[in-house]
Every structure is written in structure tokens, then in C-alpha cells.
Design a protein around this motif. Structure first.
Motif, short mmCIF file in Angstrom:
data_model
loop_
_atom_site.label_atom_id
_atom_site.label_comp_id
_atom_site.label_asym_id
_atom_site.label_seq_id
_atom_site.Cartn_x
_atom_site.Cartn_y
_atom_site.Cartn_z
N PRO A 188 3.19 5.55 -4.93
CA PRO A 188 1.99 5.36 -4.49
C PRO A 188 1.41 3.90 -4.67
O PRO A 188 1.98 3.41 -5.78
N THR A 189 0.58 3.30 -4.11
CA THR A 189 0.26 1.77 -4.37
C THR A 189 -0.79 1.45 -3.60
O THR A 189 -1.27 1.97 -2.69
N ALA A 190 -1.28 0.14 -4.14
CA ALA A 190 -2.39 -0.37 -3.38
C ALA A 190 -1.95 -1.17 -2.12
O ALA A 190 -0.95 -1.58 -2.10
N TYR A 191 -3.05 -1.29 -1.14
CA TYR A 191 -2.54 -2.08 -0.03
C TYR A 191 -3.73 -2.86 0.46
O TYR A 191 -4.93 -2.50 -0.06
N LEU A 199 -9.84 -3.07 -1.92
CA LEU A 199 -10.34 -2.39 -3.19
C LEU A 199 -11.68 -2.56 -3.54
O LEU A 199 -12.54 -1.72 -3.41
N VAL A 248 -1.31 6.79 4.66
CA VAL A 248 -2.64 6.81 4.19
C VAL A 248 -3.35 8.34 4.53
O VAL A 248 -3.54 8.48 5.66
N LEU A 261 1.56 -4.98 1.18
CA LEU A 261 1.99 -4.53 -0.16
C LEU A 261 2.51 -5.34 -1.08
O LEU A 261 2.84 -6.54 -0.79
N MET A 313 -7.63 3.69 -0.06
CA MET A 313 -7.36 2.66 -1.15
C MET A 313 -6.26 2.73 -1.62
O MET A 313 -5.77 1.58 -2.00
N PHE A 314 -5.35 3.78 -1.53
CA PHE A 314 -4.07 3.59 -1.95
C PHE A 314 -3.32 4.32 -0.80
O PHE A 314 -3.64 5.15 0.09
N CYS A 315 -2.01 3.87 -0.59
CA CYS A 315 -1.09 4.60 0.12
C CYS A 315 -0.08 4.75 -0.58
O CYS A 315 0.22 4.75 -1.60
N HIS A 316 1.01 5.68 0.30
CA HIS A 316 2.38 5.95 -0.20
C HIS A 316 3.61 5.22 0.60
O HIS A 316 3.32 5.29 1.83
#
Length: 244
Positions: free
Chosen positions: A66-69, A152, A104, A83, A50-53
Motif C-alpha cells: 500500500p502506498t500514497a499516490y 492527499l 485503487v 508513486l 487516497m492510497f493504492c496497492h
């Protein structure tokens, strides 16, 4: 459906079996037996996450955020990771001028051994390298944002107002090809030394997973929880969600 019940967003590419081609950046130096070579494993890790760095160099220093993708597996020969961020965000501004790194990770369990040295973690992790391109085409920009939202909560883009022109102007979208990527996994129990097997210490795995709570309706909303929210909550193990 994949193993946690999350639907395939773009099934055509996901059904194609291709191998990950290691590069100097993605080739594993340690624990090479944990490398996954099937690109479908990469797709599963990204799809279930659900989230990546996002790792990027800003003003000469590394910055990891950290952010959504979102992932479109039908875009390009290997798929595309999207992104987004504010047009003024330093990471978004700097990223297209360099090679970035996106990771991820899923933590599936704590591996508890008889010795402290052999404690470990069961995990699945993906690392993607590449130079992202800013998405300037209005249609692809909207598509990228839709992919992120539906990643998401599948179906959420149809259950909410889309971005207007002012909001789109404030938002940057980056597209990163999935060409250069690696996947590393660990599963199973502890690997104790033979001389430790008779020690009086418990050994095993403490499984971990992400679990959703019951949806909480906003105070200014008098609507029942919609079906796509109930479905997503149930996929993530919400205790109950029966209205809607």
C-alpha cells in the motif's frame, strides 16, 4: 467538484470524454456488465482515492504494497500516476524493469442478501498496468512529489516546506501512464433468487464511507488549523473544525 467535494486537480483532461480501450490484461472475464468504458470514471476513482496497492515482482516473488499516490490528468495523452519511495526500496528499484500493476479500490457498501451466496459489496475499483519510468528530471520530480502531497490534502504543498536537495536525493519518483487501465463497479441492492424472496431474512445495503476525525494539532505547534486542512477535513466529514 466531484461527488464528494474533492476539487479537480487537473480539470482539462478530466473534462475530455474518451473510452478505455481494453487489452488482454484489462479485459473483464467475469461480470462484464460491471465494466466502465468511460475514461472519466477511471479519473474519478483515482481522484477520490487516497492510497493504492502497488504490485511488483521482487526477487522472483510477487510483492504488493500500500502506498500514497498522485494523479496528473494533464500529463501525457492519458494522464500520469506518480508513486514515490526511498531510493533503496526494493519495490521502487525493481519496478522500472517490468510491468507493474496498481490498484485503487473504494468500498461503498456491504450488500446483505437473504442467502449467504448472494452477499456482495458495492465498490469502485481501478486497475492500471504499465512499465513505470523513473523520474530523473529535477523539475518533474518535484512536480510529482507535489502532486502526491496535494492529492492527499489539496493545497498542502503550499502549506509546508518543500523537499530540499538532500531529501530529494533520498527519494525516488516513478511515473506510470494511465493508458492501459480498467474500471469495475457494483452498485445497488442484493440479487436474491426468486425462491428466496419470501424467506424471513432482512436484505439491503450497509453504506460505507471514509470519514475524517477532527484535526489534532501537534503538541509542539501553537498555530490554528489552516484553511486547507479545515476544507479537507470538512470534505471527509470531520465532526467539527472551526478554528483557523
Amino acid at each position: 467538484m466531484d461527488r464528494v467535494g474533492i476539487p479537480l486537480l487537473c480539470h482539462a483532461a478530466a473534462m475530455t470524454t474518451t473510452s478505455l480501450s481494453p487489452t488482454e490484461r484489462t479485459r473483464l472475464r467475469r461480470s462484464k456488465e460491471r465494466a466502465a468504458t468511460d475514461r472519466r470514471v477511471l479519473h474519478e476513482v483515482l481522484r477520490e482515492g487516497m492510497f493504492c496497492h502497488l504490485g511488483v515482482v521482487v526477487d522472483g516473488a510477487p510483492l504488493v504494497l500500500p502506498t500514497a499516490y498522485g494523479v496528473d490528468l494533464d500529463s501525457g495523452p492519458d494522464g500520469t500516476l506518480y508513486l514515490h519511495g526511498s531510493v533503496a526500496a526494493r519495490s521502487v528499484v525493481a519496478a522500472p524493469d517490468q510491468t507493474i500493476c496498481v490498484t485503487v479500490t473504494h468500498v461503498d457498501g456491504l450488500v446483505l442478501a437473504r442467502s449467504a451466496f448472494h452477499h456482495s459489496v458495492n465498490y469502485r475499483s481501478a486497475v492500471v498496468f504499465g512499465t513505470p519510468r523513473p523520474v530523473t528530471d529535477p523539475d518533474e520530480k518535484l512536480h510529482g512529489l507535489t502532486v502526491i502531497v496535494d492529492h492527499l490534502v489539496p493545497g498542502r504543498s503550499s502549506g509546508s516546506r518543500g523537499p530540499n536537495r538532500k531529501e530529494l536525493a533520498k527519494t525516488s519518483v516513478l511515473a506510470l501512464d494511465l493508458t492501459e487501465a480498467s474500471v469495475k463497479t457494483r452498485a445497488g441492492g442484493a440479487n436474491d433468487e426468486p425462491e428466496d424472496l419470501d424467506l424471513p431474512y432482512w436484505t439491503g445495503v450497509l453504506p460505507l464511507r471514509m470519514v475524517a476525525g477532527e484535526p489534532i494539532t501537534n503538541d509542539d505547534c501553537d498555530l490554528l488549523v489552516p484553511a486547507h486542512i479545515r476544507t479537507r477535513a470538512n470534505q471527509l466529514g470531520a465532526p467539527s473544525c472551526t478554528d483557523g
